[in-house]
Design a protein around this motif. Structure first.
Motif, PDB file in Angstrom:
ATOM      1  N   SER A   1       0.853  -1.182   0.000  1.00 19.79           N
ATOM      2  CA  SER A   1       0.000   0.000   0.000  1.00 19.79           C
ATOM      3  C   SER A   1       0.889   1.233   0.000  1.00 19.79           C
ATOM      4  O   SER A   1       1.784   1.351   0.839  1.00 19.79           O
ATOM      5  CB  SER A   1      -0.897  -0.016   1.232  1.00 19.79           C
ATOM      6  OG  SER A   1      -1.673   1.151   1.277  1.00 19.79           O
ATOM      7  N   GLN A   2       0.645   2.138  -0.939  1.00 17.09           N
ATOM      8  CA  GLN A   2       1.376   3.402  -1.012  1.00 17.09           C
ATOM      9  C   GLN A   2       0.367   4.521  -1.181  1.00 17.09           C
ATOM     10  O   GLN A   2      -0.222   4.679  -2.246  1.00 17.09           O
ATOM     11  CB  GLN A   2       2.356   3.418  -2.189  1.00 17.09           C
ATOM     12  CG  GLN A   2       3.539   2.528  -2.005  1.00 17.09           C
ATOM     13  CD  GLN A   2       4.486   2.625  -3.191  1.00 17.09           C
ATOM     14  OE1 GLN A   2       4.132   3.149  -4.251  1.00 17.09           O
ATOM     15  NE2 GLN A   2       5.683   2.111  -3.017  1.00 17.09           N
ATOM     16  N   GLY A   3       0.149   5.290  -0.135  1.00 17.00           N
ATOM     17  CA  GLY A   3      -0.829   6.375  -0.190  1.00 17.00           C
ATOM     18  C   GLY A   3      -2.215   5.824  -0.453  1.00 17.00           C
ATOM     19  O   GLY A   3      -2.721   5.004   0.295  1.00 17.00           O
ATOM     20  N   ASN A   4      -2.832   6.252  -1.542  1.00 17.62           N
ATOM     21  CA  ASN A   4      -4.177   5.797  -1.911  1.00 17.62           C
ATOM     22  C   ASN A   4      -4.153   4.744  -3.005  1.00 17.62           C
ATOM     23  O   ASN A   4      -5.116   4.596  -3.750  1.00 17.62           O
ATOM     24  CB  ASN A   4      -5.022   6.987  -2.358  1.00 17.62           C
ATOM     25  CG  ASN A   4      -5.377   7.885  -1.200  1.00 17.62           C
ATOM     26  OD1 ASN A   4      -5.520   7.417  -0.072  1.00 17.62           O
ATOM     27  ND2 ASN A   4      -5.513   9.168  -1.462  1.00 17.62           N
ATOM     28  N   THR A   5      -3.035   4.039  -3.148  1.00 12.55           N
ATOM     29  CA  THR A   5      -2.945   2.988  -4.155  1.00 12.55           C
ATOM     30  C   THR A   5      -2.600   1.661  -3.488  1.00 12.55           C
ATOM     31  O   THR A   5      -1.989   1.614  -2.424  1.00 12.55           O
ATOM     32  CB  THR A   5      -1.877   3.313  -5.225  1.00 12.55           C
ATOM     33  OG1 THR A   5      -0.610   3.414  -4.586  1.00 12.55           O
ATOM     34  CG2 THR A   5      -2.197   4.596  -5.958  1.00 12.55           C
ATOM     35  N   LEU A   6      -2.994   0.597  -4.143  1.00 14.92           N
ATOM     36  CA  LEU A   6      -2.666  -0.755  -3.710  1.00 14.92           C
ATOM     37  C   LEU A   6      -1.922  -1.416  -4.846  1.00 14.92           C
ATOM     38  O   LEU A   6      -2.415  -1.472  -5.977  1.00 14.92           O
ATOM     39  CB  LEU A   6      -3.939  -1.541  -3.373  1.00 14.92           C
ATOM     40  CG  LEU A   6      -3.744  -2.968  -2.880  1.00 14.92           C
ATOM     41  CD1 LEU A   6      -3.004  -2.982  -1.545  1.00 14.92           C
ATOM     42  CD2 LEU A   6      -5.084  -3.663  -2.750  1.00 14.92           C
ATOM     43  N   ILE A   7      -0.728  -1.911  -4.551  1.00 16.75           N
ATOM     44  CA  ILE A   7       0.110  -2.547  -5.560  1.00 16.75           C
ATOM     45  C   ILE A   7       0.091  -4.045  -5.312  1.00 16.75           C
ATOM     46  O   ILE A   7       0.431  -4.509  -4.215  1.00 16.75           O
ATOM     47  CB  ILE A   7       1.552  -1.999  -5.497  1.00 16.75           C
ATOM     48  CG1 ILE A   7       1.537  -0.486  -5.720  1.00 16.75           C
ATOM     49  CG2 ILE A   7       2.431  -2.694  -6.534  1.00 16.75           C
ATOM     50  CD1 ILE A   7       2.836   0.192  -5.402  1.00 16.75           C
ATOM     51  N   LEU A   8      -0.322  -4.786  -6.320  1.00 18.25           N
ATOM     52  CA  LEU A   8      -0.430  -6.242  -6.225  1.00 18.25           C
ATOM     53  C   LEU A   8       0.578  -6.868  -7.184  1.00 18.25           C
ATOM     54  O   LEU A   8       0.562  -6.580  -8.382  1.00 18.25           O
ATOM     55  CB  LEU A   8      -1.846  -6.697  -6.593  1.00 18.25           C
ATOM     56  CG  LEU A   8      -2.989  -6.047  -5.812  1.00 18.25           C
ATOM     57  CD1 LEU A   8      -4.321  -6.392  -6.452  1.00 18.25           C
ATOM     58  CD2 LEU A   8      -2.944  -6.475  -4.363  1.00 18.25           C
ATOM     59  N   GLU A   9       1.449  -7.716  -6.658  1.00 21.45           N
ATOM     60  CA  GLU A   9       2.455  -8.388  -7.485  1.00 21.45           C
ATOM     61  C   GLU A   9       2.058  -9.845  -7.658  1.00 21.45           C
ATOM     62  O   GLU A   9       1.833 -10.556  -6.681  1.00 21.45           O
ATOM     63  CB  GLU A   9       3.837  -8.280  -6.837  1.00 21.45           C
ATOM     64  CG  GLU A   9       4.346  -6.861  -6.778  1.00 21.45           C
ATOM     65  CD  GLU A   9       5.708  -6.759  -6.114  1.00 21.45           C
ATOM     66  OE1 GLU A   9       6.286  -7.803  -5.742  1.00 21.45           O
ATOM     67  OE2 GLU A   9       6.188  -5.629  -5.965  1.00 21.45           O
ATOM     68  N   PHE A  10       1.988 -10.265  -8.903  1.00 27.03           N
ATOM     69  CA  PHE A  10       1.591 -11.629  -9.222  1.00 27.03           C
ATOM     70  C   PHE A  10       2.793 -12.376  -9.784  1.00 27.03           C
ATOM     71  O   PHE A  10       3.584 -11.805 -10.542  1.00 27.03           O
ATOM     72  CB  PHE A  10       0.430 -11.633 -10.221  1.00 27.03           C
ATOM     73  CG  PHE A  10      -0.845 -11.101  -9.631  1.00 27.03           C
ATOM     74  CD1 PHE A  10      -1.710 -11.948  -8.964  1.00 27.03           C
ATOM     75  CD2 PHE A  10      -1.170  -9.758  -9.731  1.00 27.03           C
ATOM     76  CE1 PHE A  10      -2.884 -11.468  -8.401  1.00 27.03           C
ATOM     77  CE2 PHE A  10      -2.339  -9.264  -9.178  1.00 27.03           C
ATOM     78  CZ  PHE A  10      -3.192 -10.126  -8.502  1.00 27.03           C
TER      79      PHE A  10
END
Length: 172
Positions: A120-129
């Motif tokens: 989670s960075q600020g108002n974003t969600l980073i998903l690594e597949f």
């Protein structure tokens, strides 16, 4: 015996006085009401208020690297689904970033498949597949529940370089 108890009214055949103007008004209200109800039912069946043929749509990035299938309209606290289709090199992993209003106006209920890592960075969600064998097209299903009514502007980015934006309207 009282004399007035045996009085017969002149209008015994029509005990309630009717006014033609009010009868026409009632008939007009019925007709208008019927058509309004028919339009609302047709719009509801077609998906104007939730899922249906008018609501289901998709958006694709300029370079065709990501496509999002979603519903234009939803209802507050009802489940909605977004399908993100990411195109990457065959056998390679990919990163999906959820941004815009997605993290503020929705609760993520389900996520399939599960990511290898989530940040989670600020108002974003980073998903690594992870890397997967086979074709370079990967689908991610995101189950959402709207938290606020109104229009939301959402963004999904693949591999930090291709973004697709889309809007949804949530009814109260």
């Amino acid at each position: 015996m009282r004399k007035d108890s045996s009085i017969v009214h002149d209008d015994a055949r029509q005990p309630v006085q009717e006014h033609d103007g009010w009868l026409r008004f009632e008939a007009g209200c019925r007709t208008v009401g019927f058509w309004v109800l028919l339009v609302i039912l047709t719009a509801g069946i077609g998906g104007l208020f939730s899922s249906g043929i008018f609501s289901s749509t998709h958006a694709t990035s300029a370079r065709q690297g990501v496509t999002v299938e979603y519903e234009r309209f939803g209802r507050l606290t009802s489940d909605m689904y977004v399908k993100a289709i990411a195109r990457s090199e065959p056998g390679g992993g990919f990163t999906l970033t959820l941004g815009g209003d997605l993290m503020q106006r929705y609760e993520i209920r389900t996520l399939q498949p599960q990511p290898l890592r989530a940040l989670s960075q600020g108002n974003t969600l980073i998903l690594e597949f992870p890397a997967a064998g086979g074709p370079g097209e990967h689908s991610v299903w995101i189950g959402l529940q709207p938290l606020k009514p109104g229009t939301s502007h959402n963004a999904i980015t693949v591999n930090k370089n291709e973004t697709v934006t889309f809007s949804q309207f949530i009814y109260p």
